[in-house]
Structures are given as C-alpha cells and as structure tokens.
Design an enzyme around this catalytic site. Structure first.
Site, PDB file in Angstrom:
ATOM      1  N   TYR A  81      -9.249   5.519   7.252  1.00  0.00           N
ATOM      2  CA  TYR A  81      -9.409   5.873   8.662  1.00  0.00           C
ATOM      3  C   TYR A  81     -10.445   6.990   8.696  1.00  0.00           C
ATOM      4  CZ  TYR A  81      -5.209   3.209   9.907  1.00  0.00           C
ATOM      5  OH  TYR A  81      -4.291   2.203  10.109  1.00  0.00           O
TER       6      TYR A  81
ATOM      7  N   HIS B 281       0.855  -1.197   0.000  1.00  0.00           N
ATOM      8  CA  HIS B 281       0.000   0.000   0.000  1.00  0.00           C
ATOM      9  C   HIS B 281       0.888   1.243   0.000  1.00  0.00           C
ATOM     10  CE1 HIS B 281      -4.215  -1.478   1.347  1.00  0.00           C
ATOM     11  NE2 HIS B 281      -3.619  -2.372   0.592  1.00  0.00           N
TER      12      HIS B 281
ATOM     13  N   TYR C 287       3.723   6.354   9.994  1.00  0.00           N
ATOM     14  CA  TYR C 287       2.875   5.218   9.621  1.00  0.00           C
ATOM     15  C   TYR C 287       3.689   4.103   8.966  1.00  0.00           C
ATOM     16  CZ  TYR C 287      -1.341   2.683   8.449  1.00  0.00           C
ATOM     17  OH  TYR C 287      -2.319   1.722   8.393  1.00  0.00           O
TER      18      TYR C 287
ATOM     19  N   PRO D 175      -4.951   0.423  18.479  1.00  0.00           N
ATOM     20  CA  PRO D 175      -4.641  -0.064  17.128  1.00  0.00           C
ATOM     21  C   PRO D 175      -4.681   1.005  16.026  1.00  0.00           C
ATOM     22  CG  PRO D 175      -6.800  -0.845  17.842  1.00  0.00           C
ATOM     23  CD  PRO D 175      -6.182  -0.176  19.018  1.00  0.00           C
TER      24      PRO D 175
ATOM     25  N   LYS E 130       0.526  -0.051  15.013  1.00  0.00           N
ATOM     26  CA  LYS E 130       1.904  -0.106  15.504  1.00  0.00           C
ATOM     27  C   LYS E 130       2.225  -1.289  16.424  1.00  0.00           C
ATOM     28  CE  LYS E 130       3.700   3.167  13.321  1.00  0.00           C
ATOM     29  NZ  LYS E 130       3.580   2.437  12.062  1.00  0.00           N
TER      30      LYS E 130
HETATM   31  P1  RFL Z   1       0.716 -11.777  21.657  1.00  0.00           P
HETATM   32  O1  RFL Z   1       0.284 -11.833  20.220  1.00  0.00           O
HETATM   33  O2  RFL Z   1      -0.285 -11.400  22.670  1.00  0.00           O
HETATM   34  O3  RFL Z   1       1.327 -13.211  21.996  1.00  0.00           O
HETATM   35  C1  RFL Z   1       1.642 -13.580  23.315  1.00  0.00           C
HETATM   36  C2  RFL Z   1       1.577 -15.088  23.417  1.00  0.00           C
HETATM   37  O4  RFL Z   1       1.943 -15.482  24.740  1.00  0.00           O
HETATM   38  C3  RFL Z   1       1.020 -16.458  25.220  1.00  0.00           C
HETATM   39  N1  RFL Z   1       1.000 -16.395  26.695  1.00  0.00           N
HETATM   40  C4  RFL Z   1       1.673 -17.256  27.474  1.00  0.00           C
HETATM   41  N2  RFL Z   1       2.450 -18.304  27.183  1.00  0.00           N
HETATM   42  C5  RFL Z   1       2.984 -18.979  28.223  1.00  0.00           C
HETATM   43  N3  RFL Z   1       2.747 -18.649  29.533  1.00  0.00           N
HETATM   44  C6  RFL Z   1       1.992 -17.607  29.869  1.00  0.00           C
HETATM   45  N4  RFL Z   1       1.769 -17.283  31.136  1.00  0.00           N
HETATM   46  C7  RFL Z   1       1.401 -16.849  28.817  1.00  0.00           C
HETATM   47  N5  RFL Z   1       0.597 -15.758  28.772  1.00  0.00           N
HETATM   48  C8  RFL Z   1       0.370 -15.505  27.485  1.00  0.00           C
HETATM   49  C9  RFL Z   1      -0.298 -16.102  24.559  1.00  0.00           C
HETATM   50  O5  RFL Z   1      -1.191 -17.210  24.477  1.00  0.00           O
HETATM   51  C10 RFL Z   1       0.174 -15.624  23.177  1.00  0.00           C
HETATM   52  O6  RFL Z   1       0.202 -16.675  22.236  1.00  0.00           O
HETATM   53  O7  RFL Z   1       1.971 -10.792  21.858  1.00  0.00           O
HETATM   54  P2  RFL Z   1       3.183 -10.489  20.869  1.00  0.00           P
HETATM   55  O8  RFL Z   1       3.773 -11.767  20.334  1.00  0.00           O
HETATM   56  O9  RFL Z   1       4.043  -9.522  21.578  1.00  0.00           O
HETATM   57  O10 RFL Z   1       2.520  -9.765  19.592  1.00  0.00           O
HETATM   58  C11 RFL Z   1       1.908  -8.500  19.706  1.00  0.00           C
HETATM   59  C12 RFL Z   1       0.778  -8.370  18.690  1.00  0.00           C
HETATM   60  O11 RFL Z   1      -0.073  -9.494  18.780  1.00  0.00           O
HETATM   61  C13 RFL Z   1      -0.043  -7.076  18.894  1.00  0.00           C
HETATM   62  O12 RFL Z   1       0.801  -5.990  19.218  1.00  0.00           O
HETATM   63  C14 RFL Z   1      -0.857  -6.689  17.627  1.00  0.00           C
HETATM   64  O13 RFL Z   1      -1.808  -7.664  17.343  1.00  0.00           O
HETATM   65  C15 RFL Z   1      -1.548  -5.328  17.818  1.00  0.00           C
HETATM   66  N6  RFL Z   1      -2.391  -4.965  16.676  1.00  0.00           N
HETATM   67  C16 RFL Z   1      -1.833  -4.428  15.525  1.00  0.00           C
HETATM   68  N7  RFL Z   1      -0.503  -4.276  15.413  1.00  0.00           N
HETATM   69  C17 RFL Z   1       0.058  -3.809  14.239  1.00  0.00           C
HETATM   70  O14 RFL Z   1       1.288  -3.652  14.165  1.00  0.00           O
HETATM   71  N8  RFL Z   1      -0.711  -3.491  13.137  1.00  0.00           N
HETATM   72  C18 RFL Z   1      -2.065  -3.630  13.166  1.00  0.00           C
HETATM   73  O15 RFL Z   1      -2.714  -3.394  12.139  1.00  0.00           O
HETATM   74  C19 RFL Z   1      -2.682  -4.082  14.399  1.00  0.00           C
HETATM   75  N9  RFL Z   1      -4.019  -4.228  14.488  1.00  0.00           N
HETATM   76  C20 RFL Z   1      -3.782  -5.142  16.744  1.00  0.00           C
HETATM   77  C21 RFL Z   1      -4.575  -4.753  15.632  1.00  0.00           C
HETATM   78  C22 RFL Z   1      -4.386  -5.696  17.875  1.00  0.00           C
HETATM   79  C23 RFL Z   1      -5.761  -5.854  17.908  1.00  0.00           C
HETATM   80  N10 RFL Z   1      -6.311  -6.463  19.076  1.00  0.00           N
HETATM   81  C24 RFL Z   1      -7.270  -7.481  19.076  1.00  0.00           C
HETATM   82  C25 RFL Z   1      -5.725  -6.159  20.358  1.00  0.00           C
HETATM   83  C26 RFL Z   1      -5.941  -4.902  15.650  1.00  0.00           C
HETATM   84  C27 RFL Z   1      -6.551  -5.431  16.796  1.00  0.00           C
HETATM   85  C28 RFL Z   1      -8.037  -5.530  16.793  1.00  0.00           C
HETATM   86  C1  PHB Z   2      -6.401  -4.428  10.417  1.00  0.00           C
HETATM   87  O1  PHB Z   2      -6.422  -4.651   9.182  1.00  0.00           O
HETATM   88  O2  PHB Z   2      -6.798  -5.264  11.231  1.00  0.00           O
HETATM   89  C2  PHB Z   2      -5.910  -3.117  10.899  1.00  0.00           C
HETATM   90  C3  PHB Z   2      -5.369  -2.224   9.992  1.00  0.00           C
HETATM   91  C4  PHB Z   2      -4.928  -0.979  10.448  1.00  0.00           C
HETATM   92  C5  PHB Z   2      -5.032  -0.656  11.760  1.00  0.00           C
HETATM   93  C6  PHB Z   2      -5.560  -1.566  12.683  1.00  0.00           C
HETATM   94  C7  PHB Z   2      -6.009  -2.808  12.248  1.00  0.00           C
HETATM   95  O3  PHB Z   2      -4.626   0.576  12.184  1.00  0.00           O
END
Ligand code: RFL
Ligand code: PHB
Length: 389
Positions: A200, A72, A384, A292, A296
């Site tokens: 957005y 993108h 971004y 989100p 980041k």
């Molecule tokens: P995770 O993905 O939470 O993984 C942690 C893992 O540890 C396990 N765990 C344990 N294991 C052993 N013992 C324990 N006591 C434990 N406790 C937990 C868990 O089961 C899990 O498997 O952390 P990690 O690896 O640091 O990754 C971080 C990302 O997942 C997170 O920052 C992103 O998903 C945030 N996020 C976004 N980030 C982006 O860079 N771009 C995006 O577009 C974006 N969109 C989003 C998002 C997060 C969202 N939600 C649901 C919070 C959109 C959403 C809706």
């Molecule tokens: C997504 O595609 O899930 C998404 C994209 C951009 C964001 C957050 C989530 O800022």
C-alpha cells in the site's frame, strides 16, 4: 413458484447464503440480473479474512482455495521511499489469504450447480412485495414473461445498485455517505508480482497498490481522477505512474507487460440503516460500501451472510426468531468498524485535492507514528485480518 428464502442477486453474498442454507435443508431460489459469464468477468476483491475462509470451508467450497490461495502473514505500507512492514502473524496472530473474488464466485456457482441449486439468470424488473407482511413475494420477468416467487423471507444481496435497499420506505431508511474525490484505476497483467506481499504505497504523486492473484498474475492500482476513463490511460502511462509511487527498490524490479483488464472504481463509504425491514434482510454491498483500501467489502458481506444464515437456521430449526430480530444491530455493529478502518486507511494514504501543507503533515505524522509504535501496528493488523464474528 415457492421457496423458503428468495435471494435477490447472485454475487458472492447471494451464492454463499444460498449454499449455507441449502446445506441445512433450507430451500432457496437465487434471482440474478446478469448472466453467469458476466458475473464471472468482474474483477474485484483479492484479500480474504480468516472468517471468510472458514465460511467457504463450511460451505464445502474450500478445496481449490486451500490449494491455490496464498496465505499472507504481513503487508507493506510505504510513504515515498520509506517502508513499514505490518506483521499480521506477530501483531494479530492471524493471516489473510489472497484468492480472487472471481474464483470464490466460480467455486460457489460450481457447488450450487452440483447440488441442483436454483439460480435464475437474466431476470429483469425484480420487485419485492409485502416484505412488511407475513407472506412476501417477488415478481420478475424472464425473457419478457412475468413470474412470481412466493417465500417466507427475502434476502437482498443485489449490490449497491440493486432494488432491495430501495424497497425499504424512505421514512424508515437512513443513509450515511461519503464520496471521495478520486478513483482507483486497476489493471491485471500476466507478470510476476513485484513483491511477495501487498504494498500500500502513499507518495507525493498519490496512492498505489501492488497486489496479485498468483505468481504469474499481478493486480495493480493507482489513484486516479474521478472523471478519468480507462481508455484515457495507456498501459505505458499506468506503469510510469505506478513506478513513481512505489519505493525505488520496487520500481527498479517491477516487471511490466500488456494489461489484460483495465477498469476504474469510484471510492465511496456508505451505510444504509436498518438492514432489516419486516421479512426483508439486506446483505453485503446492498446495505454498505467501503472504499477498497482496507480490503473489507467482500469480507463484510461475508460476515453479514454469517449472521443471517445462522439466524435463519435457528428460526427454521428451533422456531427461534431472536437472531433475525437482532440481525440488523449485530451486522451493523461490525459494518461500522469496517467502515471506520477503510475510511482511516483511505484518509491516511491518498492524495486529496485541495489538501494543504498542514493536512500533508498530519498524514506524515500518522505514518511516522505507525512506523515507531507497535501498538499502532497491532491496531492496523487486527483490523486488516478481520475483527471476530
Ligand atoms: P455484488 O458483488 O455487487 O453482487 C450483487 C449481484 O446482484 C446482482 N443484481 C441484481 N440481481 C437481480 N435483480 C436486481 N435488480 C439486481 N441488481 C443487481 C448483480 O448483477 C450482482 O451479481 O455484491 P455482494 O454479493 O454483496 O458482494 C460484495 C463484493 O462484490 C464487494 O464488496 C467487493 O468486491 C469489494 N472489494 C473488495 N472487498 C474485499 O473484501 N477485499 C478486497 O480486496 C476488495 N477489493 C473490491 C475490491 C471492490 C472493487 N470494485 C470494483 C468496486 C477492489 C475493487 C476494485
Ligand atoms: C486486490 O487484489 O484486488 C485488492 C487487494 C487489496 C485491496 C484492494 C484490492 O485493499
């Protein structure tokens, strides 16, 4: 059991760290609380910075990403019916790649399995011992049986609700937090995305985001109440609300269909300092959370993994601990900039309960400034696509 680096958490941070270390001959064991199927059922991030894309290639997991990831070159910010296109290519000489976190995780699991990487699933009661001494170890239970893992270092990659951060004593740990008074309701639907770039959308009815996974799979979000539950929202109510919040031209062409996933995420800014305590190093959501809005979270987790993997490689290969000693400061310097950007995007685009007419005018003035000022657009674009690391 013994390993060099015990990694708590098999999300994207833990798996990427494990893979990068393995390729340099460093032995790791990943302890994951859930099953692989459960981790792969979580729908999260969708936007990857160039730094993360490069790391995935370095980790040998870039093939499907190169094939299926969608580059993108820009994004749309809208305010009711007005649109501003932020041109990443022109303003930041870079782009981002749309490729789901679920797919990143799937590719990493596959690569770890191919190299016989050790991942222990369904672990319970993980406890980190002696992290502030020379010989740390981790205890845990699998199917009711106690286990012990001795190691040189522990990487806490266990997300916001994990145990690693809490292992750092209260007297050492400082936490900074802002909880936002709303959430994001997200759905996945097998419909073509409404636009080829992300939108957005800020509006009098609140925030919405139009994103995608591929040409036949859309990811949409609307700002919702903090206490709302997914079951309170019918698909019809979701589509109606989304249409109200995006520019009319898009609302008229939006293709709707049944949701195949629906969930609510609370919004929070959070940083825990320091990110190192003795031989324990925190990565990703274990140490910090962003709302989100700036995409980041996963990307900041990836920059942590970059700094930590490089530092560990230097420590083992060159007997040089300087990268490990600097890890917390280096990682936090970048984390705080991502926190600032995510907080700013969130503050600019959401409707805040209790906002008065002045607050609304401030948001409006900021959007007007962004629309008319290419320097402001360049600042947004540079943040971004991701600050360098
Ligand atoms: P995770 O993905 O939470 O993984 C942690 C893992 O540890 C396990 N765990 C344990 N294991 C052993 N013992 C324990 N006591 C434990 N406790 C937990 C868990 O089961 C899990 O498997 O952390 P990690 O690896 O640091 O990754 C971080 C990302 O997942 C997170 O920052 C992103 O998903 C945030 N996020 C976004 N980030 C982006 O860079 N771009 C995006 O577009 C974006 N969109 C989003 C998002 C997060 C969202 N939600 C649901 C919070 C959109 C959403 C809706
Ligand atoms: C997504 O595609 O899930 C998404 C994209 C951009 C964001 C957050 C989530 O800022």
């Amino acid at each position: 059991m013994r390993t060099q680096v015990a990694i708590i958490g098999g999300g994207p941070s833990g798996l990427l760290l494990s893979q990068l270390l393995h390729l340099q001959g460093i032995d790791t064991v990943v302890l994951e609380r859930k099953t692989k199927a459960y981790v792969l059922s979580r729908i999260r991030a969708g936007v990857l910075e160039t730094g993360l894309v490069a790391q995935l290639h370095d980790a040998g997991v870039g093939a499907r990403l190169a094939e299926e990831g969608i580059p993108h070159d820009g994004t749309v910010i809208s305010y009711n019916d007005e649109q501003i296109r932020i041109d990443f290519a022109a303003q930041a000489q870079a782009n981002v790649t749309v490729y789901g976190q679920t797919e990143v995780t799937r590719d990493l699991y596959e690569a770890r399995e191919k190299l016989d990487g050790q991942i222990v699933y369904s672990v319970e009661d993980v406890q980190i011992h002696d992290a502030d001494r020379d010989a740390p170890y981790v205890t845990y239970q699998v199917a009711g049986t106690g286990q012990r893992l001795d190691c040189d270092y522990v990487a806490g990659c266990d997300g916001f609700h994990g145990v690693s951060r809490k292992t750092i004593p209260d007297t050492v740990r400082r936490e900074y937090e802002k909880v936002y008074p709303f959430g994001w309701l997200g759905i996945l639907s097998e419909t073509p995305p409404v636009h080829h770039e992300l939108i957005y959308a800020s509006s009098d009815a609140g925030f919405a985001l139009c994103s995608m996974r591929n040409e036949g799979l859309s990811r949409y979000y609307v700002q919702c109440g903090i206490d709302d539950r997914p079951e309170d929202w019918s698909d019809e109510a979701f589509w109606t609300e989304l249409r109200r919040r995006i520019p009319r031209a898009f609302a008229e062409t939006l293709v709707t269909g049944p949701s195949i996933e629906k969930s609510i995420a609370p919004l929070r800014s959070f940083v825990s300092e320091p990110m190192r305590w003795g031989r324990l190093y925190l990565c990703g959501d274990a140490a910090h959370i962003v709302p989100p809005t700036g995409a980041k979270g996963l990307n900041t987790a990836a920059s942590d993994v970059h700094y930590l993997s490089q530092a560990l490689i230097r420590a083992y290969r060159d007997k040089d601990d300087s990268g490990l000693d600097r890890y917390s400061d280096t990682a936090l310097a970048r984390v705080w900039k991502a926190e600032r950007f995510s907080w700013w995007m969130t503050s600019l685009l959401h409707h805040f309960p209790g906002q008065n007419a002045f607050d609304l005018r401030m948001q409006r003035a900021e959007v007007d400034f962004l629309k008319s000022n290419t320097h402001a657009q360049a600042v947004l674009a540079q943040n971004y696509v991701g600050l360098p690391y």
